[in-house]
Motif scaffolding. Structure first.
Motif, PDB file in Angstrom:
ATOM      1  N   GLU A  43       9.458   2.405 -14.292  1.00 30.12           N
ATOM      2  CA  GLU A  43       9.254   3.434 -15.299  1.00 30.12           C
ATOM      3  C   GLU A  43       8.300   4.497 -14.749  1.00 30.12           C
ATOM      4  N   ASP A  44       8.645   5.746 -14.978  1.00 29.93           N
ATOM      5  CA  ASP A  44       7.756   6.860 -14.654  1.00 29.93           C
ATOM      6  C   ASP A  44       7.149   7.313 -15.976  1.00 29.93           C
ATOM      7  N   TRP A  50      13.054   6.658 -16.148  1.00 32.41           N
ATOM      8  CA  TRP A  50      13.225   5.495 -15.289  1.00 32.41           C
ATOM      9  C   TRP A  50      13.872   5.916 -13.977  1.00 32.41           C
ATOM     10  N   TYR A  51      13.612   5.142 -12.923  1.00 32.61           N
ATOM     11  CA  TYR A  51      14.239   5.370 -11.622  1.00 32.61           C
ATOM     12  C   TYR A  51      14.382   4.032 -10.913  1.00 32.61           C
ATOM     13  N   TYR A  52      15.093   4.053  -9.797  1.00 27.57           N
ATOM     14  CA  TYR A  52      15.259   2.810  -9.053  1.00 27.57           C
ATOM     15  C   TYR A  52      14.972   3.011  -7.573  1.00 27.57           C
ATOM     16  N   LEU A  62      15.841   3.502  -0.211  1.00 33.41           N
ATOM     17  CA  LEU A  62      16.300   4.557  -1.108  1.00 33.41           C
ATOM     18  C   LEU A  62      15.439   4.584  -2.369  1.00 33.41           C
ATOM     19  N   ARG A  63      14.990   5.766  -2.729  1.00 34.23           N
ATOM     20  CA  ARG A  63      14.286   5.954  -4.006  1.00 34.23           C
ATOM     21  C   ARG A  63      15.073   7.021  -4.759  1.00 34.23           C
ATOM     22  N   GLN A  64      15.646   6.641  -5.904  1.00 34.56           N
ATOM     23  CA  GLN A  64      16.452   7.560  -6.706  1.00 34.56           C
ATOM     24  C   GLN A  64      15.694   7.877  -7.979  1.00 34.56           C
ATOM     25  N   LYS A  65      14.928   8.968  -7.924  1.00 29.11           N
ATOM     26  CA  LYS A  65      14.099   9.364  -9.074  1.00 29.11           C
ATOM     27  C   LYS A  65      14.930  10.044 -10.157  1.00 29.11           C
ATOM     28  N   PHE A  66      15.988  10.735  -9.760  1.00 27.66           N
ATOM     29  CA  PHE A  66      16.781  11.508 -10.711  1.00 27.66           C
ATOM     30  C   PHE A  66      18.215  10.989 -10.766  1.00 27.66           C
ATOM     31  N   PHE A  76      16.469   8.833 -15.468  1.00 28.82           N
ATOM     32  CA  PHE A  76      17.298   7.989 -16.318  1.00 28.82           C
ATOM     33  C   PHE A  76      16.566   7.802 -17.636  1.00 28.82           C
ATOM     34  N   ILE A  77      17.301   7.856 -18.732  1.00 21.24           N
ATOM     35  CA  ILE A  77      16.697   7.755 -20.057  1.00 21.24           C
ATOM     36  C   ILE A  77      16.248   6.332 -20.363  1.00 21.24           C
ATOM     37  N   THR A  78      17.051   5.357 -19.908  1.00 21.70           N
ATOM     38  CA  THR A  78      16.719   3.955 -20.188  1.00 21.70           C
ATOM     39  C   THR A  78      16.626   3.151 -18.900  1.00 21.70           C
ATOM     40  N   GLU A  79      15.923   2.049 -18.982  1.00 24.89           N
ATOM     41  CA  GLU A  79      15.838   1.115 -17.860  1.00 24.89           C
ATOM     42  C   GLU A  79      17.233   0.592 -17.523  1.00 24.89           C
TER      43      GLU A  79
END
Length: 113
Positions: A43-44, A50-52, A62-66, A76-79
């Protein structure tokens, strides 16, 4: 003398075949080893989203913030949305496919954006 050369040649060929089989089996096992990959969803709290992240052998790969494939930079709106998208990327990476996510993938996953 000729017989000895034949025996030596057969021994070397056999040894090479055993080594090839051994290393091929290790590569196949390594490719199937799911423990090399890990998905983490976070969670941000600053940006309220949210991101993964995907790790390969405990290193960030890989970091996918958007949300991918959309023109705006939105978290992301939800986890659950981040996890579903990250799981698809992870599945593709494990199977050797391109991890690229399309808008069609987002619609199929039911991702809200």
């Amino acid at each position: 003398m000729v017989k000895r050369r034949h025996i030596t040649a057969l021994f070397i060929i056999g040894l090479v075949m055993v080594l090839i089989g051994y290393f091929s089996d290790k590569k196949i096992q390594q490719d199937l080893d799911d423990d090399r990959y890990r998905l983490e969803v976070m969670e941000d709290t600053v940006n309220d989203g949210w991101y993964y992240e995907i790790y390969f052998e405990n290193h960030l790969a890989l970091r996918q913030k958007f949300i991918p494939s959309i023109s705006e930079k939105r978290f992301f709106i939800t986890e659950r949305d981040a996890k579903k998208t990250g799981s698809l990327v992870l599945e593709r990476l494990k199977s050797g496919k391109s991890p690229t996510i399309s808008k069609d993938d987002l619609y199929k996953l039911g991702i809200t954006f």
